[in-house]
Structures are given as structure tokens and as C-alpha cells.
Design an enzyme around this catalytic site. Structure first.
Site, short mmCIF file in Angstrom:
data_model
loop_
_atom_site.label_atom_id
_atom_site.label_comp_id
_atom_site.label_asym_id
_atom_site.label_seq_id
_atom_site.Cartn_x
_atom_site.Cartn_y
_atom_site.Cartn_z
N THR A 145 25.31 32.85 43.34
CA THR A 145 26.66 32.22 43.18
C THR A 145 26.69 30.95 43.67
O THR A 145 25.96 30.44 45.05
CB THR A 145 27.77 32.98 43.65
OG1 THR A 145 29.22 32.20 43.78
CG2 THR A 145 27.48 33.18 45.52
N LYS A 194 32.87 32.59 48.73
CA LYS A 194 32.41 34.09 48.46
C LYS A 194 31.06 33.89 49.20
O LYS A 194 30.84 35.04 50.05
CB LYS A 194 31.68 34.03 47.15
CG LYS A 194 33.07 34.42 46.06
CD LYS A 194 32.35 34.95 44.70
CE LYS A 194 33.52 35.26 43.82
NZ LYS A 194 32.85 35.65 42.48
N ASP A 248 31.18 39.48 40.18
CA ASP A 248 32.41 39.01 39.56
C ASP A 248 33.62 39.85 39.96
O ASP A 248 33.51 40.91 40.28
CB ASP A 248 32.10 39.12 38.06
CG ASP A 248 33.11 38.19 37.18
OD1 ASP A 248 33.04 36.88 37.52
OD2 ASP A 248 33.84 38.65 36.36
N TYR A 276 43.31 33.73 44.78
CA TYR A 276 44.38 34.67 44.75
C TYR A 276 44.91 34.81 46.19
O TYR A 276 45.85 35.65 46.09
CB TYR A 276 44.40 35.57 43.52
CG TYR A 276 44.32 34.91 42.28
CD1 TYR A 276 45.37 34.38 41.39
CD2 TYR A 276 42.87 34.77 41.57
CE1 TYR A 276 44.88 33.67 40.30
CE2 TYR A 276 42.91 33.95 40.37
CZ TYR A 276 43.91 33.60 39.74
OH TYR A 276 43.64 33.07 38.50
N ASP A 277 44.22 34.53 47.20
CA ASP A 277 44.55 35.13 48.53
C ASP A 277 46.12 34.69 48.85
O ASP A 277 46.63 35.51 49.67
CB ASP A 277 43.57 34.57 49.45
CG ASP A 277 42.48 35.29 49.30
OD1 ASP A 277 42.24 36.38 48.64
OD2 ASP A 277 41.17 35.01 50.02
N LYS A 288 40.97 40.34 56.51
CA LYS A 288 40.76 40.65 55.07
C LYS A 288 39.30 41.09 54.99
O LYS A 288 39.28 41.96 53.88
CB LYS A 288 40.57 39.21 54.44
CG LYS A 288 40.11 39.23 52.99
CD LYS A 288 39.79 37.77 52.38
CE LYS A 288 39.54 37.92 50.87
NZ LYS A 288 39.25 36.47 50.21
N HIS A 323 38.77 43.66 48.27
CA HIS A 323 38.25 44.25 47.47
C HIS A 323 36.60 44.03 47.33
O HIS A 323 35.68 44.69 47.20
CB HIS A 323 38.59 43.64 46.04
CG HIS A 323 38.53 42.21 45.81
ND1 HIS A 323 39.20 41.49 46.94
CD2 HIS A 323 38.26 41.41 45.15
CE1 HIS A 323 39.10 40.17 46.53
NE2 HIS A 323 38.40 39.91 45.44
#
Length: 209
Positions: free
Chosen positions: A10, A15, A74, A159-160, A180, A185
Site C-alpha cells: 500500500t 494505513k 482493502d 471516514y473516521d 481506535k 475494523h
């Protein structure tokens, strides 16, 4: 213990930051695409699911580094009121060239008439790891919650700033990275991956004995 290289397929620096935190207790030395080649271009993400896109990224980088440990991921957000959109288009929502604030404002515009009880959403992360013996380990993490009515918070990314996890009244961006990385996720996907890696290493050890 000798640490093997694990390449993160990535260019997303946010990330990478999370993976450094989440994978720190594994017997790997994390390596970045930029260390291999600054010219490496990620493949087009044509999959219809998060898993398909993760596998596309994995296979593309595997051509560059056959026989290496490679991790591809992803993920995105699925909003129930929008029939699970943006989904696999989360990073390209509204426009591929849009900034994240522009994407979030567009999503808020779509949701402006949706009342709080119907603003449910789900964050998903799917990880695919390629092993040196050409096996593929897969893991998934999902966190459910809802969308805020405005962008809130200063930490995190994507989208945090909109996503409020169930059990909280703040967005992930307000909760911050330390918290977090204990429930997200991506955290859940990594925890499942650790179990898969444990099974893999046990099988490898048994095969040698």
C-alpha cells in the site's frame, strides 16, 4: 528470533501507520513499497468485493516480489440507507480526484434527510497475506455503528471523522488512534490474521518434525 520481511502493498501512509501499531508483536520486519521501488504503480481495483480488491493488490505486488511475505488490504464503509454504498468505492467516492473533506461532504449531502435511527453503517477491512510458499491467508474485521451529521474530530483518516462506532457517542476521529487501534475494523482483521498465522506456523513446524 529472526524476523522475516513482510511487505505492505500500500502507498497509504495512514494505513501504514496503523499496521505498524497493530502488527508490532508479530515476528516480521515491516517493509514498504517505497523501499522496493518508488515507481511501483498499484493495480486498478476492479473487484466487486473488498476481498477481490485485496487479492488484486496482493497478486500485483507478488509479481514484483515472488516468494516474499506480502500483506494487502482493502476496506471501506457501507451505509445501509444507501444500499451499502460507497462500499468498494469508498476511496474513490464522489470523485477519484476529490479530497477527503469533499468526499465526506458529498456523503453528508446524500444523508442529510436520513434521521438518526436510519444512519447505520459498517466499516470493513479485509486482509490478504501471501506466504513464501504461495499460500494466501485471509482475514476480515467489521465494526458497526452510525454516521454523524457533520465531520467531527482531528485524528484518523477517511471516514473516521463521520463514523460513530456502536457503544460510543464520538466519531473515531474524536476517539483518537490509541483507542481506535483497540477496536477498529482493521484491528479486528489483524486479530483474525494473527490466528491464521499461528495455524500456518504450527503446520509448518509439524511438517518439519
Amino acid at each position: 528470533m529472526n524476523r522475516e520481511d513482510l511487505w505492505l502493498a500500500t502507498h497509504n501512509k495512514d494505513k501504514v501507520k496503523e499496521f505498524y501499531d497493530l502488527l508490532g508483536d508479530l515476528p516480521f520486519r515491516l517493509r514498504l513499497i517505497e523501499e522496493f521501488s518508488s515507481d511501483y504503480a498499484p493495480p486498478e481495483e476492479t473487484g466487486k468485493t473488498f476481498l477481490e480488491n485485496a487479492l488484486i493488490k496482493l497478486q500485483a505486488f507478488k509479481k514484483e516480489k515472488p516468494g516474499a511475505w506480502i500483506l494487502a488490504e482493502d476496506g471501506g464503509i457501507e451505509v445501509d440507507a444507501l444500499d451499502k454504498r460507497p462500499g468498494v468505492y469508498s476511496a474513490r467516492y464522489y470523485s477519484e480526484t476529490a479530497t477527503w473533506p469533499e468526499r465526506l461532504k458529498a456523503l453528508l449531502k446524500e444523508m442529510e434527510q436520513v434521521p438518526e435511527p436510519l444512519r447505520t453503517a459498517h466499516m470493513t477491512s479485509v486482509i490478504a497475506v501471501g506466504t513464501p510458499d504461495q499460500k494466501t491467508l485471509q482475514a476480515q474485521g467489521v465494526v458497526s455503528g452510525s454516521l454523524a451529521f457533520s465531520m467531527r474530530g482531528h485524528e484518523g483518516f477517511a471516514y473516521d471523522w463521520l463514523f460513530i462506532p456502536n457503544g460510543h457517542d464520538q466519531t473515531v476521529g474524536e476517539l483518537g488512534y490509541p483507542l481506535k487501534n483497540k477496536f477498529s475494523h482493521r484491528y479486528k482483521a489483524v486479530e483474525e490474521l494473527k490466528k491464521k498465522l499461528g495455524q500456518y506456523f504450527s503446520q509448518q513446524k509439524s511438517a518439519v518434525l
